[in-house]
Scaffold this active site. Sequence first.
Site, short mmCIF file in Angstrom:
data_model
loop_
_atom_site.label_atom_id
_atom_site.label_comp_id
_atom_site.label_asym_id
_atom_site.label_seq_id
_atom_site.Cartn_x
_atom_site.Cartn_y
_atom_site.Cartn_z
N LYS A 83 0.84 -1.20 0.00
CA LYS A 83 0.00 0.00 0.00
C LYS A 83 0.88 1.24 0.00
CE LYS A 83 -4.42 -0.48 2.30
NZ LYS A 83 -5.07 -0.22 3.59
C1 E4P Z 1 -8.35 -0.28 3.84
O1 E4P Z 1 -7.52 -0.58 3.05
C2 E4P Z 1 -8.40 1.01 4.53
O2 E4P Z 1 -7.21 1.30 5.17
C3 E4P Z 1 -9.55 1.02 5.50
O3 E4P Z 1 -10.70 0.52 4.83
C4 E4P Z 1 -9.83 2.35 6.13
O4 E4P Z 1 -11.00 2.24 6.88
P1 E4P Z 1 -11.47 3.34 7.95
O5 E4P Z 1 -11.83 4.58 7.20
O6 E4P Z 1 -12.65 2.73 8.63
O7 E4P Z 1 -10.30 3.56 8.87
#
Ligand code: E4P
Length: 219
Positions: A83
């Site tokens: 990521k």
């Molecule tokens: C996934 O890859 C993201 O980091 C995650 O869905 C973020 O979610 P949140 O907005 O609930 O923290």
Amino acid sequence: MKLFLDTASIDEIKEAAATGVLSGVTTNPTLASREKMEFRSMISEICSIVSGPVSAECVGKTRDEMLEEARSLAEIAENVVVKMPMGEEGVAACAKASAEGIKVNMTLVFSPNQAILAAEAGAYFCSAFLGRIDDIGWHGMDVLAEIVEIYANQGYTTKVLAASLRHPLHVTEAARLGADIATMPFEVFKKMFKHPLTDIGAERFLQDWEKYQRAITGA
Ligand code: E4P
């Protein structure tokens, strides 16, 4: 649409994987911070449970730092997807990493233009954060719809990953709009199985079956 779990909890991942419908996992630094485990060991263990893509996030600030991290994270297991955060540094790092064959999940995407940049940089996944858009009073699903349309029109192969999902309706809507993947917290995954009429129906079938057996055997 493939279902991913948005967690770093080994217990949750094991339970979800055992259902046979889990295709991948996404983690982020916040999710990792909730677990008492060294990061690389955590990613390695998750990758041994799930054969599909497992996202592990870079924390470097510059493109060079991110690229170095990406190379190292990608060595943990074949199914690691690195990521990288949206922004000039993240996009530049994504373009270089993708050219090296490292799969990148471009994260923190909140607009169609950011999604175009992710695709042009060769990202494997583009993570649109729907819940966080809703949180500031905009329609996350409208953004997702635009991204799906643009990717189809442009023939981009980057997969659209609906992220930051907060409830089962988010999953339904993401599927209707054509997202390739929905990543969700464990509680949302569990809720997908539930419907009160299913519970009532299952209970009634069992009761009727027992009645039927008693009638046959005379017990
Ligand atoms: C996934 O890859 C993201 O980091 C995650 O869905 C973020 O979610 P949140 O907005 O609930 O923290």
